[in-house]
Structure formats: structure tokens, C-alpha cells
Design a protein around this motif. Sequence first.
Motif, PDB file in Angstrom:
ATOM      1  N   LEU A 124       0.821  -1.214   0.000  1.00 56.46           N
ATOM      2  CA  LEU A 124       0.000   0.000   0.000  1.00 56.46           C
ATOM      3  C   LEU A 124       0.856   1.264   0.000  1.00 56.46           C
ATOM      4  CD1 LEU A 124      -2.899  -0.971   2.422  1.00 56.46           C
ATOM      5  CD2 LEU A 124      -3.062  -0.548  -0.028  1.00 56.46           C
ATOM      6  N   ALA A 125       1.958   1.237   0.710  1.00 58.82           N
ATOM      7  CA  ALA A 125       2.858   2.395   0.711  1.00 58.82           C
ATOM      8  C   ALA A 125       3.338   2.667  -0.710  1.00 58.82           C
ATOM      9  CB  ALA A 125       4.049   2.158   1.650  1.00 58.82           C
ATOM     10  N   ASP A 126       3.735   1.618  -1.411  1.00 58.92           N
ATOM     11  CA  ASP A 126       4.196   1.768  -2.790  1.00 58.92           C
ATOM     12  C   ASP A 126       3.088   2.350  -3.671  1.00 58.92           C
ATOM     13  OD1 ASP A 126       6.274   1.233  -4.880  1.00 58.92           O
ATOM     14  OD2 ASP A 126       4.708  -0.123  -5.644  1.00 58.92           O
ATOM     15  N   ARG A 127       1.880   1.843  -3.530  1.00 58.68           N
ATOM     16  CA  ARG A 127       0.737   2.348  -4.323  1.00 58.68           C
ATOM     17  C   ARG A 127       0.439   3.811  -4.044  1.00 58.68           C
ATOM     18  NH1 ARG A 127      -2.977  -2.660  -3.047  1.00 58.68           N
ATOM     19  NH2 ARG A 127      -1.868  -4.205  -4.280  1.00 58.68           N
ATOM     20  N   HIS A 128       0.756   4.260  -2.839  1.00 61.88           N
ATOM     21  CA  HIS A 128       0.511   5.658  -2.466  1.00 61.88           C
ATOM     22  C   HIS A 128       1.738   6.538  -2.659  1.00 61.88           C
ATOM     23  CE1 HIS A 128      -3.102   3.947  -0.627  1.00 61.88           C
ATOM     24  NE2 HIS A 128      -3.587   5.169  -0.691  1.00 61.88           N
ATOM     25  N   GLY A 129       2.773   5.987  -3.283  1.00 62.47           N
ATOM     26  CA  GLY A 129       3.978   6.766  -3.542  1.00 62.47           C
ATOM     27  C   GLY A 129       4.800   7.028  -2.294  1.00 62.47           C
ATOM     28  N   LEU A 130       4.673   6.155  -1.287  1.00 62.95           N
ATOM     29  CA  LEU A 130       5.381   6.309  -0.025  1.00 62.95           C
ATOM     30  C   LEU A 130       6.460   5.242   0.112  1.00 62.95           C
ATOM     31  CD1 LEU A 130       2.222   6.866   2.198  1.00 62.95           C
ATOM     32  CD2 LEU A 130       3.736   8.615   1.260  1.00 62.95           C
ATOM     33  N   VAL A 131       7.359   5.436   1.035  1.00 62.18           N
ATOM     34  CA  VAL A 131       8.445   4.505   1.300  1.00 62.18           C
ATOM     35  C   VAL A 131       8.173   3.813   2.626  1.00 62.18           C
ATOM     36  CG1 VAL A 131      10.923   4.318   1.756  1.00 62.18           C
ATOM     37  CG2 VAL A 131      10.087   5.932   0.030  1.00 62.18           C
ATOM     38  N   CYS A 132       8.409   2.516   2.683  1.00 71.15           N
ATOM     39  CA  CYS A 132       8.216   1.745   3.903  1.00 71.15           C
ATOM     40  C   CYS A 132       9.588   1.295   4.403  1.00 71.15           C
ATOM     41  CB  CYS A 132       7.325   0.538   3.593  1.00 71.15           C
ATOM     42  SG  CYS A 132       6.708  -0.315   5.045  1.00 71.15           S
ATOM     43  N   TYR A 133       9.916   1.680   5.637  1.00 78.54           N
ATOM     44  CA  TYR A 133      11.200   1.334   6.247  1.00 78.54           C
ATOM     45  C   TYR A 133      10.936   0.622   7.564  1.00 78.54           C
ATOM     46  CZ  TYR A 133      15.837   1.831   8.303  1.00 78.54           C
ATOM     47  OH  TYR A 133      17.058   1.571   8.875  1.00 78.54           O
ATOM     48  N   ASP A 134      11.562  -0.532   7.759  1.00 80.56           N
ATOM     49  CA  ASP A 134      11.413  -1.299   8.991  1.00 80.56           C
ATOM     50  C   ASP A 134      12.538  -0.913   9.943  1.00 80.56           C
ATOM     51  OD1 ASP A 134      11.463  -3.233  11.029  1.00 80.56           O
ATOM     52  OD2 ASP A 134      10.705  -4.787   9.691  1.00 80.56           O
ATOM     53  N   SER A 135      12.201  -0.167  10.975  1.00 79.99           N
ATOM     54  CA  SER A 135      13.219   0.328  11.903  1.00 79.99           C
ATOM     55  C   SER A 135      13.767  -0.781  12.802  1.00 79.99           C
ATOM     56  CB  SER A 135      12.659   1.471  12.755  1.00 79.99           C
ATOM     57  OG  SER A 135      11.550   1.033  13.511  1.00 79.99           O
ATOM     58  N   GLN A 136      13.053  -1.887  12.945  1.00 83.22           N
ATOM     59  CA  GLN A 136      13.557  -2.990  13.763  1.00 83.22           C
ATOM     60  C   GLN A 136      14.660  -3.761  13.039  1.00 83.22           C
ATOM     61  OE1 GLN A 136      10.130  -5.267  14.987  1.00 83.22           O
ATOM     62  NE2 GLN A 136      10.005  -4.088  16.883  1.00 83.22           N
ATOM     63  N   THR A 137      14.479  -3.999  11.747  1.00 80.67           N
ATOM     64  CA  THR A 137      15.491  -4.733  10.981  1.00 80.67           C
ATOM     65  C   THR A 137      16.462  -3.799  10.271  1.00 80.67           C
ATOM     66  OG1 THR A 137      14.133  -4.844   8.967  1.00 80.67           O
ATOM     67  CG2 THR A 137      13.893  -6.651  10.568  1.00 80.67           C
ATOM     68  N   GLU A 138      16.151  -2.494  10.293  1.00 80.99           N
ATOM     69  CA  GLU A 138      16.954  -1.459   9.637  1.00 80.99           C
ATOM     70  C   GLU A 138      17.089  -1.696   8.139  1.00 80.99           C
ATOM     71  OE1 GLU A 138      20.572  -1.257  11.987  1.00 80.99           O
ATOM     72  OE2 GLU A 138      19.549  -0.057  13.502  1.00 80.99           O
ATOM     73  N   HIS A 139      15.952  -2.046   7.526  1.00 78.36           N
ATOM     74  CA  HIS A 139      15.904  -2.290   6.077  1.00 78.36           C
ATOM     75  C   HIS A 139      14.699  -1.599   5.471  1.00 78.36           C
ATOM     76  CE1 HIS A 139      19.070  -5.296   6.058  1.00 78.36           C
ATOM     77  NE2 HIS A 139      18.480  -5.904   7.081  1.00 78.36           N
ATOM     78  N   LEU A 140      14.881  -1.160   4.243  1.00 74.50           N
ATOM     79  CA  LEU A 140      13.729  -0.720   3.466  1.00 74.50           C
ATOM     80  C   LEU A 140      12.835  -1.924   3.291  1.00 74.50           C
ATOM     81  CD1 LEU A 140      15.613   1.384   0.800  1.00 74.50           C
ATOM     82  CD2 LEU A 140      14.039   2.278   2.524  1.00 74.50           C
ATOM     83  N   ARG A 141      11.555  -1.738   3.390  1.00 71.10           N
ATOM     84  CA  ARG A 141      10.622  -2.853   3.277  1.00 71.10           C
ATOM     85  C   ARG A 141      10.292  -3.023   1.808  1.00 71.10           C
ATOM     86  NH1 ARG A 141       8.230  -6.998   3.112  1.00 71.10           N
ATOM     87  NH2 ARG A 141       6.660  -7.742   4.541  1.00 71.10           N
ATOM     88  N   PRO A 142      10.777  -4.115   1.203  1.00 72.61           N
ATOM     89  CA  PRO A 142      10.500  -4.313  -0.224  1.00 72.61           C
ATOM     90  C   PRO A 142       9.034  -4.655  -0.468  1.00 72.61           C
ATOM     91  CG  PRO A 142      11.590  -6.228   0.686  1.00 72.61           C
ATOM     92  CD  PRO A 142      11.544  -5.189   1.781  1.00 72.61           C
ATOM     93  N   VAL A 143       8.610  -4.382  -1.674  1.00 68.13           N
ATOM     94  CA  VAL A 143       7.257  -4.703  -2.087  1.00 68.13           C
ATOM     95  C   VAL A 143       7.298  -6.082  -2.734  1.00 68.13           C
ATOM     96  CG1 VAL A 143       5.341  -4.038  -3.559  1.00 68.13           C
ATOM     97  CG2 VAL A 143       6.687  -2.290  -2.433  1.00 68.13           C
ATOM     98  N   HIS A 144       6.489  -7.003  -2.216  1.00 70.40           N
ATOM     99  CA  HIS A 144       6.396  -8.342  -2.785  1.00 70.40           C
ATOM    100  C   HIS A 144       4.964  -8.570  -3.239  1.00 70.40           C
ATOM    101  CE1 HIS A 144      10.353  -9.512  -1.404  1.00 70.40           C
ATOM    102  NE2 HIS A 144      10.042  -9.077  -0.191  1.00 70.40           N
ATOM    103  N   ASP A 145       4.815  -9.277  -4.302  1.00 69.02           N
ATOM    104  CA  ASP A 145       3.468  -9.613  -4.800  1.00 69.02           C
ATOM    105  C   ASP A 145       3.117 -11.039  -4.446  1.00 69.02           C
ATOM    106  OD1 ASP A 145       2.915  -7.121  -5.955  1.00 69.02           O
ATOM    107  OD2 ASP A 145       4.106  -7.614  -7.708  1.00 69.02           O
ATOM    108  N   ASP A 146       3.387 -11.462  -3.191  1.00 62.44           N
ATOM    109  CA  ASP A 146       3.064 -12.829  -2.798  1.00 62.44           C
ATOM    110  C   ASP A 146       1.670 -12.961  -2.286  1.00 62.44           C
ATOM    111  OD1 ASP A 146       5.762 -12.210  -0.696  1.00 62.44           O
ATOM    112  OD2 ASP A 146       3.748 -11.670  -0.076  1.00 62.44           O
TER     113      ASP A 146
END
Length: 107
Positions: free
Chosen positions: A85-107
Motif C-alpha cells: 500500500l505504501a508503494d501504491r501511495h507513492g510512499l516509502v516503507c522502512y522497517d526500523s527494527q530490521t533497519e531495512h527498506l521494506r520491499p514490495v512483494h506480490d506474494d
Amino acid sequence: MQPADDGEGGVVYERLYEEYMEGEERAPTASTLAYAEALAERRTFMTEGRSSGGGSLLNDASGPMIYLTMPYGLAGKLSAEAARLADRHGLVCYDSQTEHLRPVHDD
């Protein structure tokens, strides 16, 4: 703008968190509001109406940032949907616990 890598994502996250979550609370931006509304609908559907904790997503939204917390048992499914949803809204999702950008998966 999408950060180039996890390191840049972390720098941007820290700056935004400090400014919008630790600083003076600001009204959520239009894109943050739209994202929170879409995610709330999906969260309710994905949890079959059961509470997934946290109340309103806008309780943890300020300016262009929303800080999401998720119950452990649902985090995988909900975080994948949050990233889509972040990707669809033009936003970036970052996971602060794992310190990684949250990739978009189509699973």
C-alpha cells in the motif's frame, strides 16, 4: 523519493522520526491520511475484524510520517500489505527494527 539503499533509508527515517514523531505534532499530510485509511480497511479485512491493536493508525501519524506497530503473530502478513500500500501511495516503507527498506512483494 525512494532512498538508494538501507543505509540511506535509515538516515531519512531517523531525520523524519526526530522531526515529526519526537518534535511538535503536525497534522498528517493528504497522502499519509489516504494511506492510513487504505491500510485500516485492509487491516480490518485481514484480521477478520479482530483487533490487531493500536487503535487508530492516525494516533501515530504526523506530517508525512506514520509509525506502525503490529502484533507479533500478524506482523509478516500486515507488514507485507503495508509495504504494498505504501508503494501504491507513492510512499516509502522502512522497517526500523530490521533497519531495512521494506520491499514490495506480490506474494
